[in-house]
Design a protein around this motif. Structure first.
Motif, mmCIF file in Angstrom:
data_model
loop_
_atom_site.group_PDB
_atom_site.id
_atom_site.type_symbol
_atom_site.label_atom_id
_atom_site.label_comp_id
_atom_site.label_asym_id
_atom_site.label_seq_id
_atom_site.Cartn_x
_atom_site.Cartn_y
_atom_site.Cartn_z
ATOM 1 N N ASP A 49 0.882 -1.073 0.160
ATOM 2 C CA ASP A 49 -0.003 -0.055 -0.112
ATOM 3 C C ASP A 49 0.782 1.320 -0.024
ATOM 4 N N ALA A 50 1.838 1.254 0.681
ATOM 5 C CA ALA A 50 2.990 2.457 0.771
ATOM 6 C C ALA A 50 3.480 2.754 -0.513
ATOM 7 N N VAL A 51 3.421 2.143 -1.455
ATOM 8 C CA VAL A 51 4.274 2.255 -2.839
ATOM 9 C C VAL A 51 3.168 2.324 -4.054
ATOM 10 N N LEU A 52 3.384 3.441 -4.640
ATOM 11 C CA LEU A 52 2.521 3.790 -5.941
ATOM 12 C C LEU A 52 2.941 2.721 -6.998
ATOM 13 N N PRO A 53 2.084 2.281 -7.850
ATOM 14 C CA PRO A 53 2.415 1.309 -8.991
ATOM 15 C C PRO A 53 3.582 1.743 -9.723
ATOM 16 N N GLU A 54 3.894 2.950 -10.154
ATOM 17 C CA GLU A 54 4.918 3.303 -10.892
ATOM 18 C C GLU A 54 6.319 3.174 -10.210
ATOM 19 N N ALA A 55 6.184 2.970 -8.844
ATOM 20 C CA ALA A 55 7.405 2.959 -8.080
ATOM 21 C C ALA A 55 7.868 1.596 -7.732
ATOM 22 N N LYS A 56 6.692 0.441 -7.879
ATOM 23 C CA LYS A 56 6.999 -0.859 -7.464
ATOM 24 C C LYS A 56 8.365 -1.479 -7.691
ATOM 25 N N LYS A 57 8.897 -1.336 -9.099
ATOM 26 C CA LYS A 57 9.854 -2.028 -9.719
ATOM 27 C C LYS A 57 10.995 -1.516 -8.680
ATOM 28 N N GLU A 58 11.373 -0.204 -8.344
ATOM 29 C CA GLU A 58 12.301 0.445 -7.816
ATOM 30 C C GLU A 58 12.398 -0.018 -6.474
ATOM 31 N N ALA A 59 11.230 0.006 -5.869
ATOM 32 C CA ALA A 59 11.059 -0.302 -4.357
ATOM 33 C C ALA A 59 11.336 -1.594 -4.184
ATOM 34 N N ARG A 60 11.307 -2.655 -4.971
ATOM 35 C CA ARG A 60 11.558 -3.877 -4.833
ATOM 36 C C ARG A 60 12.966 -4.100 -4.909
ATOM 37 N N ALA A 61 13.509 -3.410 -5.755
ATOM 38 C CA ALA A 61 15.072 -3.607 -5.852
ATOM 39 C C ALA A 61 15.862 -2.719 -4.603
ATOM 40 N N ALA A 62 15.149 -1.795 -4.216
ATOM 41 C CA ALA A 62 15.737 -1.107 -2.957
ATOM 42 C C ALA A 62 15.649 -2.027 -1.760
ATOM 43 N N VAL A 63 14.633 -2.487 -1.685
ATOM 44 C CA VAL A 63 14.238 -3.584 -0.541
ATOM 45 C C VAL A 63 15.107 -4.846 -0.447
ATOM 46 N N ALA A 64 15.247 -5.445 -1.516
ATOM 47 C CA ALA A 64 16.432 -6.515 -1.752
ATOM 48 C C ALA A 64 17.609 -5.980 -1.540
ATOM 49 N N ALA A 65 18.094 -4.905 -1.951
ATOM 50 C CA ALA A 65 19.368 -4.348 -1.547
ATOM 51 C C ALA A 65 19.792 -4.047 -0.272
ATOM 52 N N ALA A 66 18.768 -3.370 0.592
ATOM 53 C CA ALA A 66 18.838 -3.223 1.925
ATOM 54 C C ALA A 66 18.905 -4.535 2.747
ATOM 55 N N ILE A 67 18.216 -5.464 2.283
ATOM 56 C CA ILE A 67 18.145 -6.929 3.163
ATOM 57 C C ILE A 67 19.507 -7.508 2.912
ATOM 58 N N GLY A 68 20.102 -7.455 1.484
ATOM 59 C CA GLY A 68 21.145 -8.163 1.024
ATOM 60 C C GLY A 68 22.424 -7.717 1.686
ATOM 61 N N VAL A 69 22.581 -6.589 2.079
ATOM 62 C CA VAL A 69 23.595 -6.096 2.930
ATOM 63 C C VAL A 69 23.645 -6.358 4.378
ATOM 64 N N HIS A 70 22.565 -6.997 4.825
ATOM 65 C CA HIS A 70 22.400 -7.300 6.343
ATOM 66 C C HIS A 70 22.705 -6.377 7.385
ATOM 67 N N ALA A 71 22.129 -5.186 7.060
ATOM 68 C CA ALA A 71 22.280 -4.071 7.757
ATOM 69 C C ALA A 71 21.266 -3.807 9.249
ATOM 70 N N TYR A 72 20.464 -4.728 9.251
ATOM 71 C CA TYR A 72 19.531 -4.444 10.311
ATOM 72 C C TYR A 72 19.542 -5.127 11.599
ATOM 73 N N GLY A 73 20.723 -5.662 11.788
ATOM 74 C CA GLY A 73 21.183 -6.191 12.908
ATOM 75 C C GLY A 73 20.218 -7.090 13.678
ATOM 76 N N THR A 74 20.003 -7.253 14.990
ATOM 77 C CA THR A 74 19.279 -7.953 15.587
ATOM 78 C C THR A 74 17.631 -7.782 15.236
ATOM 79 N N ARG A 75 17.168 -6.946 14.529
ATOM 80 C CA ARG A 75 15.725 -6.730 14.320
ATOM 81 C C ARG A 75 15.275 -7.847 13.472
ATOM 82 N N GLU A 76 14.001 -8.126 13.621
ATOM 83 C CA GLU A 76 13.333 -9.118 12.550
ATOM 84 C C GLU A 76 12.833 -8.273 11.435
ATOM 85 N N VAL A 77 13.338 -8.887 10.265
ATOM 86 C CA VAL A 77 13.011 -7.972 8.884
ATOM 87 C C VAL A 77 11.903 -8.957 8.242
#
Length: 301
Positions: free
Chosen positions: A39-67
């Motif tokens: 819901d928080a992402v507009l249709p035209e931004a879906k592809k870029e948001a998907r790539a950004a989320v995958a990249a953020a998780i991929g660097v394992h930057a969130y420590g002990t938080r459940e992602v």
């Protein structure tokens, strides 16, 4: 009680298209980060948001938080790409929105299998439709599998009110039948249950009251829309000093030699059963889990 002792007092939604928010998530003291592609992402931004989320998780930057990643709905054109991209970077769970029937869980599992998702990846199911409420027990009953297990139910209170035509009012009396039905389904099948969001960011008193209401009903925590809601949720959904003191007294009473083989005892003028001992141990174990992440939270304050 849910099987997992992992604290889920605060579960903060972060839009996948909010690059600053994705970065800030590394320093927010939430127990859970829900990176949102829906819901928080507009249709035209879906592809870029998907790539950004995958990249953020991929660097394992969130420590002990459940992602957790909330993907788009099962009937949208984006969900297959969401699941494929997210499964490849191994978040803790994928949140499926608008789960209305057990068949939705089967479809989600099929998509995860097609994406060759890791076996340890879990499903979270969002209950936010009338059919979701009516079928909550059947959805929860499908938790063990086959396929990715369901680990948590997330209540979408705002969408439920919209679908039901119900006005959100202080005390949430009109929602109680739905909340109780979903909570009972989750507890019957040993699942976590998270309360819905409070969207008025200026209403701190109302937010605290809603957290306390969810806690008293038996929820594990609350979903949030802004980092400034995190401290209150963490406070309310943590065992209080009185809770911890009571738990210690109960455990100490059952440890007395004269009580070691008893199922029911009298202590402090109250009758206590072994179920109270189990509750007490749960409180102390939860407090220990929260203390284990306390150093992280203190560094962020």
């Amino acid at each position: 009680m849910p099987a997992s002792l992992r604290p889920r007092r605060s579960a903060l939604y972060i839009p996948g298209s909010n690059y600053r928010g994705l970065d800030k998530g590394r320093s927010v003291a939430a127990d859970v980060l829900i990176l949102d592609l829906e819901d928080a992402v507009l249709p035209e931004a879906k592809k870029e948001a998907r790539a950004a989320v995958a990249a953020a998780i991929g660097v394992h930057a969130y420590g002990t938080r459940e992602v957790v990643v909330r993907v788009n709905g099962l009937d949208t054109p984006w969900v297959a790409s969401d699941i494929a991209a997210v499964a490849a970077v191994h978040p803790d769970a994928i949140l499926i929105p608008k789960v209305s029937r057990p068949e939705d869980i089967r479809r989600a599992r099929a998509a995860l299998a097609a994406a060759q998702a890791p076996r340890e990846l879990r499903l979270w199911a969002m209950i936010e439709t009338p059919f979701g409420v009516l079928n909550a027990q059947a959805i929860a009953a499908s938790a063990p599998g086959p396929g990715a297990p369901i680990d948590c139910l997330v209540i979408g209170t705002n969408d439920l009110c919209k679908e039901m035509g119900t006005r959100i009012q202080p005390g949430r009396a009109l929602m109680l039948p739905w909340l109780a039905q979903i909570l009972a389904a989750g507890r019957a099948y040993n699942l976590g249950v998270l309360d819905g969001t409070h969207i008025d960011l200026d209403d701190r008193d109302g937010f605290r009251a809603e957290c306390e209401h969810g806690r008293d009903l038996g929820m594990d925590g609350k979903t949030l829309i802004h980092p400034k809601q995190v401290p209150i949720a963490n406070e309310v959904f943590s065992p209080s000093a009185d809770d911890i003191a009571w738990a210690r007294k109960v455990i100490a009473a059952f440890k007395l030699p004269e009580n070691s083989n008893k199922g029911v005892i009298m202590a402090g003028g109250r009758m206590l059963e072994r179920l109270h001992e189990r509750m007490a141990r749960r409180i102390l174990e939860t407090a220990e889990q929260i203390d284990s992440i306390g150093t992280r939270d203190a560094e962020l304050d």
